[in-house]
Design an enzyme around this catalytic site. Sequence first.
Site, PDB file in Angstrom:
ATOM      1  N   GLY A  72     -12.620  -4.036  -0.372  1.00  0.00           N
ATOM      2  CA  GLY A  72     -14.011  -3.598  -0.215  1.00  0.00           C
ATOM      3  C   GLY A  72     -14.380  -2.502  -1.194  1.00  0.00           C
ATOM      4  N   GLY A  79      -9.687  -8.488  -2.525  1.00  0.00           N
ATOM      5  CA  GLY A  79      -9.806  -9.586  -1.570  1.00  0.00           C
ATOM      6  C   GLY A  79      -8.802 -10.705  -1.739  1.00  0.00           C
ATOM      7  CE  LYS A 128     -20.470 -16.849   5.858  1.00  0.00           C
ATOM      8  NZ  LYS A 128     -20.650 -15.867   6.923  1.00  0.00           N
ATOM      9  NE  ARG A 133      -4.149  -1.757   1.987  1.00  0.00           N
ATOM     10  CZ  ARG A 133      -4.650  -2.531   2.938  1.00  0.00           C
ATOM     11  NH1 ARG A 133      -4.159  -2.507   4.156  1.00  0.00           N
ATOM     12  NH2 ARG A 133      -5.669  -3.315   2.683  1.00  0.00           N
TER      13      ARG A 133
HETATM   14  P1  AMP Z   1     -14.068 -14.111   0.201  1.00  0.00           P
HETATM   15  O1  AMP Z   1     -13.434 -13.235   1.245  1.00  0.00           O
HETATM   16  O2  AMP Z   1     -15.564 -14.067   0.192  1.00  0.00           O
HETATM   17  O3  AMP Z   1     -13.454 -13.948  -1.153  1.00  0.00           O
HETATM   18  O4  AMP Z   1     -13.792 -15.590   0.675  1.00  0.00           O
HETATM   19  C1  AMP Z   1     -12.505 -16.096   0.763  1.00  0.00           C
HETATM   20  C2  AMP Z   1     -12.523 -17.307   1.629  1.00  0.00           C
HETATM   21  O5  AMP Z   1     -13.352 -18.280   1.069  1.00  0.00           O
HETATM   22  C3  AMP Z   1     -11.171 -17.919   1.775  1.00  0.00           C
HETATM   23  O6  AMP Z   1     -10.756 -17.791   3.101  1.00  0.00           O
HETATM   24  C4  AMP Z   1     -11.398 -19.371   1.384  1.00  0.00           C
HETATM   25  O7  AMP Z   1     -10.765 -20.268   2.272  1.00  0.00           O
HETATM   26  C5  AMP Z   1     -12.891 -19.531   1.502  1.00  0.00           C
HETATM   27  N1  AMP Z   1     -13.391 -20.627   0.662  1.00  0.00           N
HETATM   28  C6  AMP Z   1     -13.209 -20.786  -0.661  1.00  0.00           C
HETATM   29  N2  AMP Z   1     -13.749 -21.946  -1.070  1.00  0.00           N
HETATM   30  C7  AMP Z   1     -14.284 -22.549   0.000  1.00  0.00           C
HETATM   31  C8  AMP Z   1     -14.977 -23.773   0.213  1.00  0.00           C
HETATM   32  N3  AMP Z   1     -15.209 -24.618  -0.796  1.00  0.00           N
HETATM   33  N4  AMP Z   1     -15.393 -24.067   1.465  1.00  0.00           N
HETATM   34  C9  AMP Z   1     -15.142 -23.198   2.475  1.00  0.00           C
HETATM   35  N5  AMP Z   1     -14.504 -22.036   2.350  1.00  0.00           N
HETATM   36  C10 AMP Z   1     -14.065 -21.697   1.124  1.00  0.00           C
END
Ligand code: AMP
Length: 399
Positions: free
Chosen positions: A380, A357, A201, A29
Amino acid sequence: MDFHNKKVLIRVDFNVPLDDNFNITDDTRMRAAIPTIKKVLSEGGAVVLMSHLGRPQKKRKEDGSIDVERFTLKHLVTHLSELLGGVPVHFCPETVGEKAEKMVAELPYGEVLLLENTRFNSGESKGDEALAEAMSKLGDIYLNDAFGTAHRAHSSTAVVAKFFPKEKKGFGMLMDAEIKNANKVVQTPERPLTAITGGAKVSDKILLLEKLIDFVDHLIIGGGMAYTFFKAQGGKVGNSLVEEDKLDLALSLLQKAKDKGVQIHLPEDSLIADAFSNDANTRYCSNMEIPDGWMGLDIGKKAIKDFREVILSSKTILWNGPMGVFEMPAFAEGTKAIALTVAEATKNGAFSLIGGGDSVAAINQLGLADEVSYVSTGGGAMLKFLEGEELPGIAAIKE
Ligand code: AMP
């Protein structure tokens, strides 16, 4: 803008991680803000910098006071001077007020003054006007180069701009690059345009998915998110991550995509595991038939092959979110393969934006940052931008 003999107040995002001895463990950064600082200095101006670092209001000391030692920007002074090739960097232990105003007045052109953490002031995160006005006294010109906090309407990121006339405020070069690159995807994409989404999610990405369906040609959905889509379509997903309350939403997103002629690509198979652990037993399995007690933690070999074809046939690629639990080496293969494919497509002439992210972490971890077109510094903020939201930090400059 003419920076000659001007004190230029720049909001940067120096929210860098520090270890227990206050050494900077990742200076990405800081490096991202250097071009703007150098430009102002080389054109005869003096630079006054403000930034936040961590969450000092939330993580107060036991007696309720701010933990100055832990969150002071003073830890950054030496490294900042090094990054600027030895330019003197002075430090003001206050963000605003008499002392800061005096130090700004005495700051020689060609040098830098770093103000104390903006979040030591409780009004900062509330967008306090009096604080913003006090900040505005510290420069003739205001530049916002903090893309990572542009989605927040804080005193230093947005409100302060209202105290400068239109011709005395603007974007820094990082902010400019972030907006231009994001617009290459959002406004003027060469087609086919493919968005690769992943992460844990669906609920975190609803707005993004809805927005993407409005303008992409292909939408790849991997990561934990995918299992909600399989379950919604009657699949057996075992113990994989599923959001039961989002099953209807998943179906309506699929329908919306169909209506709009957007091709959705879900992973045909997964690498499944019998525990959420790097040492779990694993095997490949169709995503409609995952047995109870097993969970999908990475996309499978067939999915990698399918996604590869889509990515290599695209002219514009946006990637947000990993394909699996890439933090565990046993489940990093899918994310790694996608990262390499995005790099390959870029080499073949596609434009690729790694938008925020964990996909940014994955690209950096694999050393592929230079092999994609642009890696966003704002998690974000980039997500909000892609969702079509007007960011307060951008709006404030345009007003
Ligand atoms: P995000 O911050 O929403 O991009 O989510 C990233 C997180 O999603 C990471 O920490 C990954 O470990 C988790 N993730 C990705 N695929 C899976 C999965 N199949 N089951 C559980 N967690 C997951």
